[in-house]
Scaffold this active site. Structure first.
Site, PDB file in Angstrom:
ATOM      1  CG  ASP A 209      -4.026  -2.045  -4.037  1.00 38.27           C
ATOM      2  OD1 ASP A 209      -5.533  -0.738  -3.840  1.00 38.27           O
ATOM      3  OD2 ASP A 209      -3.169  -1.427  -3.539  1.00 38.27           O
ATOM      4  CD  GLN A 212      -1.936   5.851  -3.170  1.00 41.76           C
ATOM      5  OE1 GLN A 212      -1.747   7.043  -2.864  1.00 41.76           O
ATOM      6  NE2 GLN A 212      -1.303   5.511  -2.072  1.00 41.76           N
ATOM      7  CE  LYS A 235      -2.565   3.996   1.858  1.00 47.35           C
ATOM      8  NZ  LYS A 235      -2.286   3.530   1.140  1.00 47.35           N
TER       9      LYS A 235
HETATM   10  C1  LIG Z   1      -2.003   2.189   1.398  1.00 45.02           C
HETATM   11  C2  LIG Z   1      -2.562   1.050   0.600  1.00 45.02           C
HETATM   12  C3  LIG Z   1      -2.406  -0.516  -0.143  1.00 45.02           C
HETATM   13  C4  LIG Z   1      -2.210  -0.655   1.956  1.00 45.02           C
HETATM   14  O1  LIG Z   1      -4.253   0.056   2.532  1.00 45.02           O
HETATM   15  P1  LIG Z   1      -4.171  -0.711   4.121  1.00 45.02           P
HETATM   16  O2  LIG Z   1      -4.663   0.894   4.352  1.00 45.02           O
HETATM   17  O3  LIG Z   1      -2.906   0.248   4.314  1.00 45.02           O
HETATM   18  O4  LIG Z   1      -4.880  -1.856   3.923  1.00 45.02           O
HETATM   19  C5  LIG Z   1      -2.845  -1.171  -0.697  1.00 45.02           C
HETATM   20  N1  LIG Z   1      -2.060  -1.032  -1.720  1.00 45.02           N
HETATM   21  C6  LIG Z   1      -2.430   0.538  -2.261  1.00 45.02           C
HETATM   22  C7  LIG Z   1      -1.593   0.997  -3.527  1.00 45.02           C
HETATM   23  C8  LIG Z   1      -1.763   1.599  -1.508  1.00 45.02           C
HETATM   24  O5  LIG Z   1      -1.437   2.565  -1.342  1.00 45.02           O
END
Ligand SMILES: *Cc1c(COP(=O)(O)O)cnc(C)c1O
Length: 415
Positions: A209, A212, A235
């Protein structure tokens, strides 16, 4: 990390950068806004806003369909953006870049499609204790369906993954590891390369993931050797509703499709459908064309500034913020990893994070309060939530000074 004067050591022209983000010049509650919630969603530069507007004004048609010039122009703009994503994360090829709505959808896609094909009763999925809900719940759903088990690798008091424990948990039953690159609550940067090497030694693929990580550091999915990597457009200074899933070709080809519909087929009869090649197999229906084009513009913008310069500048901001926040009596930092991105989570005495956040808002300072979609992590630290300030390259020393003054004021009122 040098904690003195970030703006003077920076290679970035922060004043120029701030002028690129129209929202940063507005007021909030009568004060110039201090935006310290980029970890929830970042602001957008003019170039992204203009790319989307230009597309709708002059280029819009559906992609991959028409023989006519306009549709071909839209398709080219769309596919050029895919190539930009490929370059941004150093993926081997463009068909391994799947457009999704964001990290949430990227993880749901892998949990669902990988899970349907490769998970069976008694198998395990290994995550970490610092995951966002979107890297927990999709795995719970598929585990429940398949009779598989979700295992959680523990963290230490500083909020770092305990690597030896993680390695011990890579049993013969684990079919996939799913981990965050950077914790949205603690800022911890996980040692992805080591984790992948450990998992691959047991033949286990790894999903990362990258929500960040991508705003703060250069990503090379080949150097990391990850099997899946996902991030969200909003993001990385791009639009909401668009994101990316990178998957190694061998996995994407082995998995069944996610959604059925147009675009993802080769041939359809009522008896049998054959699927399109990558990436279209996983992109059913009309995509968010404007979102993809806006994301391409956002990645161009970041590349122009340069991720190494961004990382360096944000590290100085982070060190400065921690140093100054330590002036607040009774402050307690949540997450003290050695390797950390520009996120600071804290509590002051017994003051509820929500009360602190509300007073800061009155002072024009936007911070996040609450559990940050990481409730199990809050339970681990036995706290209801934190106040979180997160920094992007458009933040300044002055923003941090206003934050520290605001926290001091709030504590005087509430303490
Ligand atoms: C924001 C975030 C998500 C979710 O992302 P979305 O854009 O809302 O789908 C998942 N993991 C982390 C670490 C995040 O900061």
């Amino acid at each position: 990390m040098e904690a003195t004067t970030p703006t003077t050591v920076s290679k970035l022209n922060i004043e120029q950068i701030r002028r690129d983000f129209p929202l940063l010049s507005r007021d909030m509650n009568g004060k110039p806004i201090v935006f310290l919630d980029s970890a929830a969603s970042s602001q957008k530069p003019n170039s992204v806003i203009e790319a989307i507007s230009h597309y709708y004004r002059f280029q819009h048609a559906n992609v991959h369909r028409g023989v006519y010039q306009l549709s071909q122009e839209a398709t080219t703009a769309f596919e050029v953006a895919r190539d930009k994503v490929r370059d941004f994360i150093h993926a081997p090829s463009s068909p391994e870049i799947i457009f999704v709505r964001g990290v949430t959808e990227g993880i749901n896609l892998v949990a669902s499609c990988f899970g349907r094909k490769f998970l069976k009763e008694g198998d395990e999925v290994l995550i970490t204790a610092m995951e966002h809900h979107s890297n927990i719940v999709p795995w719970q759903l598929i585990c429940e369906e398949k009779g598989a088990h979700l295992r959680v690798a523990p963290i230490n008091e500083a909020g770092e993954l305990i690597l030896e424990e993680f390695e011990k948990m890579l049993s013969d039953k684990v079919r996939i590891v799913a981990t965050t690159h950077v914790s949205n609550t603690l800022g911890t940067i996980n040692p992805i390369r080591e984790m992948v090497a450990m998992a691959h030694a047991k033949g286990i693929p790894v999903l990362v993931d990258g929500a960040q990580a991508t705003p703060h550091m250069a990503i090379d999915v080949q150097a990391l050797d990850v099997d899946f990597y996902t991030f969200s457009g909003h993001k990385v200074f791009g639009p909401t509703g668009i994101g990316v899933l990178f998957g190694k070709e061998k996995w994407l080809n082995a998995m069944p499709p996610y959604h059925g519909g147009g675009e993802m087929i080769k041939t359809v009869t009522f008896e049998k459908t054959t699927y399109a090649e990558l990436p279209h197999k996983f992109e059913a229906g009309t995509p968010d064309i404007a979102g993809v084009i806006g994301l391409g513009a956002a990645l161009d913008y970041i590349q122009e500034i340069g991720l190494d310069a961004i990382t360096q500048y944000e590290n100085t901001l982070l060190a400065y913020a921690i140093k100054r926040l330590k002036e607040v009596p009774g402050i307690r930092f949540i997450g003290a990893a050695k390797n950390k991105a520009s996120v600071v989570s804290f509590l002051v005495d017994n003051i509820h994070p929500y009360d602190l956040g509300t007073i800061l808002d009155k002072l024009g300072i936007a911070v996040r309060t609450g559990h940050h979609c990481t409730q199990p992590l809050m339970d681990h630290f036995c706290i209801p939530g934190t106040v979180r300030a997160s920094f992007a390259f458009y933040n300044t020393v002055e923003d941090i000074d206003r934050l520290v003054d605001g926290v001091k004021k709030a504590v005087a009122m509430l303490g």
